[in-house]
Scaffold this motif. Sequence first.
Motif, PDB file in Angstrom:
ATOM      1  N   SER A 112       0.847  -1.186   0.000  1.00  0.00           N
ATOM      2  CA  SER A 112       0.000   0.000   0.000  1.00  0.00           C
ATOM      3  C   SER A 112       0.881   1.234   0.000  1.00  0.00           C
ATOM      4  CB  SER A 112      -0.936   0.007   1.212  1.00  0.00           C
ATOM      5  OG  SER A 112      -0.193   0.022   2.413  1.00  0.00           O
ATOM      6  N   TYR A 113       0.322   2.328  -0.491  1.00  0.00           N
ATOM      7  CA  TYR A 113       1.073   3.579  -0.566  1.00  0.00           C
ATOM      8  C   TYR A 113       0.157   4.709  -0.102  1.00  0.00           C
ATOM      9  CZ  TYR A 113       3.487   7.653  -2.485  1.00  0.00           C
ATOM     10  OH  TYR A 113       4.105   8.869  -2.629  1.00  0.00           O
ATOM     11  N   LYS A 114       0.627   5.451   0.889  1.00  0.00           N
ATOM     12  CA  LYS A 114      -0.140   6.577   1.399  1.00  0.00           C
ATOM     13  C   LYS A 114       0.278   7.829   0.648  1.00  0.00           C
ATOM     14  CE  LYS A 114      -1.418   6.676   5.611  1.00  0.00           C
ATOM     15  NZ  LYS A 114      -1.505   6.752   7.089  1.00  0.00           N
ATOM     16  N   LEU A 115      -0.685   8.420  -0.061  1.00  0.00           N
ATOM     17  CA  LEU A 115      -0.395   9.612  -0.852  1.00  0.00           C
ATOM     18  C   LEU A 115      -0.078  10.791   0.057  1.00  0.00           C
ATOM     19  CD1 LEU A 115      -3.279   9.226  -3.458  1.00  0.00           C
ATOM     20  CD2 LEU A 115      -0.897   8.557  -3.718  1.00  0.00           C
ATOM     21  N   PRO A 116       1.022  11.487  -0.205  1.00  0.00           N
ATOM     22  CA  PRO A 116       1.432  12.591   0.670  1.00  0.00           C
ATOM     23  C   PRO A 116       0.349  13.661   0.789  1.00  0.00           C
ATOM     24  CG  PRO A 116       3.166  12.036  -0.892  1.00  0.00           C
ATOM     25  CD  PRO A 116       1.940  11.292  -1.316  1.00  0.00           C
ATOM     26  N   GLU A 117       0.200  14.178   2.000  1.00  0.00           N
ATOM     27  CA  GLU A 117      -0.649  15.310   2.338  1.00  0.00           C
ATOM     28  C   GLU A 117      -2.141  14.992   2.277  1.00  0.00           C
ATOM     29  OE1 GLU A 117       0.421  18.581  -0.137  1.00  0.00           O
ATOM     30  OE2 GLU A 117       2.486  18.712   0.641  1.00  0.00           O
ATOM     31  N   THR A 118      -2.563  14.086   1.429  1.00  0.00           N
ATOM     32  CA  THR A 118      -3.998  13.821   1.286  1.00  0.00           C
ATOM     33  C   THR A 118      -4.526  12.831   2.322  1.00  0.00           C
ATOM     34  OG1 THR A 118      -3.665  11.992  -0.261  1.00  0.00           O
ATOM     35  CG2 THR A 118      -3.805  14.209  -1.191  1.00  0.00           C
ATOM     36  N   GLY A 119      -3.668  11.898   2.763  1.00  0.00           N
ATOM     37  CA  GLY A 119      -4.135  10.830   3.634  1.00  0.00           C
ATOM     38  C   GLY A 119      -4.798   9.701   2.879  1.00  0.00           C
ATOM     39  N   TYR A 120      -4.867   9.784   1.545  1.00  0.00           N
ATOM     40  CA  TYR A 120      -5.446   8.721   0.743  1.00  0.00           C
ATOM     41  C   TYR A 120      -4.455   7.554   0.652  1.00  0.00           C
ATOM     42  CZ  TYR A 120      -8.539  12.501  -0.852  1.00  0.00           C
ATOM     43  OH  TYR A 120      -9.412  13.536  -0.924  1.00  0.00           O
ATOM     44  N   THR A 121      -5.000   6.337   0.484  1.00  0.00           N
ATOM     45  CA  THR A 121      -4.165   5.143   0.382  1.00  0.00           C
ATOM     46  C   THR A 121      -4.554   4.337  -0.850  1.00  0.00           C
ATOM     47  OG1 THR A 121      -3.972   5.008   2.800  1.00  0.00           O
ATOM     48  CG2 THR A 121      -3.400   3.043   1.543  1.00  0.00           C
ATOM     49  N   VAL A 122      -3.552   3.913  -1.604  1.00  0.00           N
ATOM     50  CA  VAL A 122      -3.771   3.040  -2.747  1.00  0.00           C
ATOM     51  C   VAL A 122      -2.921   1.791  -2.537  1.00  0.00           C
ATOM     52  CG1 VAL A 122      -1.932   4.126  -4.113  1.00  0.00           C
ATOM     53  CG2 VAL A 122      -3.749   2.841  -5.269  1.00  0.00           C
ATOM     54  N   GLY A 123      -3.426   0.640  -2.949  1.00  0.00           N
ATOM     55  CA  GLY A 123      -2.661  -0.582  -2.740  1.00  0.00           C
ATOM     56  C   GLY A 123      -3.244  -1.767  -3.476  1.00  0.00           C
ATOM     57  N   THR A 124      -2.638  -2.918  -3.277  1.00  0.00           N
ATOM     58  CA  THR A 124      -3.093  -4.136  -3.940  1.00  0.00           C
ATOM     59  C   THR A 124      -2.780  -5.351  -3.075  1.00  0.00           C
ATOM     60  OG1 THR A 124      -3.026  -5.411  -6.004  1.00  0.00           O
ATOM     61  CG2 THR A 124      -0.936  -4.582  -5.180  1.00  0.00           C
ATOM     62  N   ARG A 125      -3.527  -6.418  -3.322  1.00  0.00           N
ATOM     63  CA  ARG A 125      -3.273  -7.729  -2.718  1.00  0.00           C
ATOM     64  C   ARG A 125      -3.389  -8.762  -3.829  1.00  0.00           C
ATOM     65  NH1 ARG A 125      -8.014  -9.340   0.417  1.00  0.00           N
ATOM     66  NH2 ARG A 125      -8.613 -10.400  -1.508  1.00  0.00           N
ATOM     67  N   ILE A 126      -2.336  -9.562  -4.000  1.00  0.00           N
ATOM     68  CA  ILE A 126      -2.316 -10.571  -5.060  1.00  0.00           C
ATOM     69  C   ILE A 126      -2.000 -11.933  -4.442  1.00  0.00           C
ATOM     70  CG2 ILE A 126      -1.252 -11.312  -7.220  1.00  0.00           C
ATOM     71  CD1 ILE A 126      -0.434  -8.394  -7.677  1.00  0.00           C
ATOM     72  N   ASN A 127      -2.847 -12.912  -4.697  1.00  0.00           N
ATOM     73  CA  ASN A 127      -2.597 -14.304  -4.311  1.00  0.00           C
ATOM     74  C   ASN A 127      -2.681 -15.163  -5.566  1.00  0.00           C
ATOM     75  OD1 ASN A 127      -2.383 -14.011  -1.415  1.00  0.00           O
ATOM     76  ND2 ASN A 127      -4.594 -13.678  -1.372  1.00  0.00           N
ATOM     77  N   ALA A 128      -1.711 -16.037  -5.759  1.00  0.00           N
ATOM     78  CA  ALA A 128      -1.719 -16.907  -6.937  1.00  0.00           C
ATOM     79  C   ALA A 128      -1.151 -18.269  -6.562  1.00  0.00           C
ATOM     80  CB  ALA A 128      -0.902 -16.293  -8.068  1.00  0.00           C
ATOM     81  N   SER A 129      -1.635 -19.297  -7.240  1.00  0.00           N
ATOM     82  CA  SER A 129      -1.201 -20.662  -6.960  1.00  0.00           C
ATOM     83  C   SER A 129      -1.041 -21.431  -8.258  1.00  0.00           C
ATOM     84  CB  SER A 129      -2.218 -21.374  -6.055  1.00  0.00           C
ATOM     85  OG  SER A 129      -1.862 -22.717  -5.844  1.00  0.00           O
ATOM     86  N   TRP A 130       0.076 -22.143  -8.398  1.00  0.00           N
ATOM     87  CA  TRP A 130       0.323 -23.084  -9.494  1.00  0.00           C
ATOM     88  C   TRP A 130       0.487 -24.458  -8.875  1.00  0.00           C
ATOM     89  CZ3 TRP A 130       2.372 -18.301  -8.928  1.00  0.00           C
ATOM     90  CH2 TRP A 130       2.152 -17.376  -9.964  1.00  0.00           C
ATOM     91  N   GLN A 131      -0.279 -25.429  -9.352  1.00  0.00           N
ATOM     92  CA  GLN A 131      -0.252 -26.729  -8.700  1.00  0.00           C
ATOM     93  C   GLN A 131      -0.483 -27.850  -9.699  1.00  0.00           C
ATOM     94  OE1 GLN A 131      -3.376 -25.847  -5.950  1.00  0.00           O
ATOM     95  NE2 GLN A 131      -5.003 -26.394  -7.351  1.00  0.00           N
ATOM     96  N   LYS A 132       0.095 -28.991  -9.384  1.00  0.00           N
ATOM     97  CA  LYS A 132      -0.146 -30.215 -10.154  1.00  0.00           C
ATOM     98  C   LYS A 132      -0.476 -31.289  -9.141  1.00  0.00           C
ATOM     99  CE  LYS A 132       1.656 -32.792 -14.101  1.00  0.00           C
ATOM    100  NZ  LYS A 132       0.520 -32.420 -14.955  1.00  0.00           N
ATOM    101  N   SER A 133      -1.618 -31.939  -9.323  1.00  0.00           N
ATOM    102  CA  SER A 133      -2.074 -32.955  -8.379  1.00  0.00           C
ATOM    103  C   SER A 133      -2.518 -34.164  -9.186  1.00  0.00           C
ATOM    104  CB  SER A 133      -3.224 -32.399  -7.535  1.00  0.00           C
ATOM    105  OG  SER A 133      -3.511 -33.225  -6.435  1.00  0.00           O
ATOM    106  N   THR A 134      -1.708 -35.217  -9.171  1.00  0.00           N
ATOM    107  CA  THR A 134      -1.896 -36.323 -10.113  1.00  0.00           C
ATOM    108  C   THR A 134      -2.123 -37.657  -9.420  1.00  0.00           C
ATOM    109  OG1 THR A 134       0.518 -36.577 -10.213  1.00  0.00           O
ATOM    110  CG2 THR A 134      -0.513 -35.246 -11.909  1.00  0.00           C
ATOM    111  N   ASN A 135      -2.973 -38.478 -10.061  1.00  0.00           N
ATOM    112  CA  ASN A 135      -3.110 -39.878  -9.659  1.00  0.00           C
ATOM    113  C   ASN A 135      -1.855 -40.625 -10.088  1.00  0.00           C
ATOM    114  OD1 ASN A 135      -6.061 -40.445  -8.730  1.00  0.00           O
ATOM    115  ND2 ASN A 135      -6.287 -39.130 -10.530  1.00  0.00           N
ATOM    116  N   GLU A 136      -1.279 -41.387  -9.183  1.00  0.00           N
ATOM    117  CA  GLU A 136      -0.049 -42.117  -9.483  1.00  0.00           C
ATOM    118  C   GLU A 136      -0.307 -43.576  -9.835  1.00  0.00           C
ATOM    119  OE1 GLU A 136       3.178 -40.431  -9.447  1.00  0.00           O
ATOM    120  OE2 GLU A 136       1.541 -38.983  -9.688  1.00  0.00           O
ATOM    121  N   ILE A 137      -1.540 -44.040  -9.662  1.00  0.00           N
ATOM    122  CA  ILE A 137      -1.899 -45.427  -9.975  1.00  0.00           C
ATOM    123  C   ILE A 137      -3.134 -45.404 -10.875  1.00  0.00           C
ATOM    124  CG2 ILE A 137      -2.628 -47.651  -9.032  1.00  0.00           C
ATOM    125  CD1 ILE A 137      -1.190 -46.932  -6.444  1.00  0.00           C
ATOM    126  N   ALA A 138      -3.110 -46.098 -11.972  1.00  0.00           N
ATOM    127  CA  ALA A 138      -4.226 -46.108 -12.919  1.00  0.00           C
ATOM    128  C   ALA A 138      -5.450 -46.780 -12.316  1.00  0.00           C
ATOM    129  CB  ALA A 138      -3.826 -46.816 -14.214  1.00  0.00           C
TER     130      ALA A 138
END
Length: 651
Positions: free
Chosen positions: A514-540
């Motif tokens: 987040s970033y607080k804009l000088p003098e104004t008191g306003y705040t801008v920001g972001t939140r990012i969550n990401a996932s890469w996954q492989k989940s495999t059956n090992e037996i047919a």
Amino acid sequence: MGCCGLLAGSNPVSSALFFGILLILRIGFVVGCFMLFQPVFAQVDTILNFDSIVVLEKPLRQSEVGSKTIIYGLKESGYLPVGDVAQLAAESGLLFVKSYGLGGLATSSFRGGNASHTLVLWNGLPLASPTLGQLDFALLPLSLLEDLAIHPGGSSALWGSGAVSGTITLNNELNPTNGVVIKSEIGSFAHQSQNIRINFGNHKLRSTTRILYQSARNDFSYQPFKGSNWQLQENAKVNQKALLQSFQYSFNNNRNLDIHLWLQQTDRQIPPLLTQSVSKASQEDWSTRIQMIYKVVKSKSIDQLRFAYFDEKNNYLDPQQDLFSPNSFSTFFIDYSKDLRLASWIKISIGTTHSLTSARTPAYLNRVFDRQHAIFASTFFQVGKLELITSMRQQWAQQLVPFVPSLAFQYPIFKNLKAKGKISRDFRLPTLNDRYWIPGGNVNLAPENGWSEELGFQFENDNVTLPWEFELTGFNRRIDNWIIWTRAKNESFFSPGNITRVWSRGLETNLVFSYKLPETGYTVGTRINASWQKSTNEIAVQQPLIQAGDQLLYTPGHHGAIRIFLNLKRWNFAYTHLLVGGYKGINADIASYQLAGLDLSGKFGVFDRGVDWYFRLDNLFNKQYQIIENRAMPGRNFTGGVRIDFSKKNK
């Protein structure tokens, strides 16, 4: 529905709510008596000499050493437009939520696990159905909770069966204010929700009453197939009523008793599949949950004793199939834990938990019972900058349960860089349906179990003007004796077996700044969550056909969410973008999809009272998509409402 209709009806749910309200009135009478005699208690307090209390750390079972935890303070106005746990979990980007549509069934896939590998705890006790081994997130309204935390990774040594791929904790606490908070909301497809919260009491005795009523027709327009005519969703009405009453009595400065009573009824129609012309199916769910928590906090120890009784019922009705299926279960819990600080560098935690479950369904030959007992222990060490937690659990059930250990560590490499990791053995017991369903149940099933490892690095910048945090975590998990329902040769029904082995691995990232804009008191920001996954059956597997190396069904290879926000003095803006990669369904592949949402909220004053208002647009770009194959999802829709707080701080 009027009050008389609710209380006088012959419906068993109405009766349960009626008797619940009577119980609350009786408890309220006792509360009133305590309040009347409060001066006497106050005089007693002045002559007793209690040990001074050092504010202790969290119990070791709630420790964040070795893994990350994302906590959502639900009292904050930023979560006003979010209705249930399913919606919040999906937008977090931390896990994939398998939703059947507005108001419909919603379950989770966490780090490549299935729905029964996510453990949901309410004030420290599991909520999952022992018959199905999972929980419908759509039945968990956020307005009944004070905070929610998401804990990726296995923690069976701490919490037992089901804590394989992640844990979600739901918590209630009593508000220190006195007064009433009212929230009213309307939205697309005849959605409306009414909430009221009543807080009263003093330093000795506190009460919080939470009441919810909401309903929706969910009659949105959708296009069954590309090029086909648009039509309205039918048979999709939802009606939900809930009451959660909490009391807290403080015996003295370090001992208190919490009592929680949660009553809830949900009536849902089940809309037709895209391949069906009509559906008349419906389901009723109702629950009664009672919990008592006795807690003693001293300068070097915390003792907690929990008693609980959960009673759950649901009726599935489908006149077209001439099918009526009443299902019910009840569970008693006793859970005790003691945390003790032996020195500044070492703490220990020991405990035991016991449960007795009774369940009945037309698919069982008779009512079935399940008993489980466990002992667990954890030790925290600090050697220089290195923090270590070792944990272990031994559980006893009707199946042979493996001994479950875990080791977690945390070490600050530099001032702003921290390494953390965990290795644990995790397990899941077979459900009652797995064992007793007729035909096909298998009482000889072994628990699913295996080892999980994770390693992460957390970067932090605590600059006042531009604070940020970035975390990267890699995980690996192999689970043996994975239970799958298959059909044997020459058999007409499916039966569960410890058929396969599943290997899950991947990366997770989390960025917040987040970033607080000088003098104004306003705040801008972001939140990012990401996932890469492989989940495999090992037996047919032959029936259903699953090749060795195939990705699990309904398990996307990647998913994530980004939220960009701008906070002005009295206005807040937020844009949310959800991305889910394509994945395999049972009969067809599900295409990847992206969803956008926009939130506007703010405050204004009326009669010296603060009023929060909010407006939210979901599926901003009106995309057509599916999460479960042949289940329609809504296009662009809105939610808006206000919350008025008539509270004042208790002196």
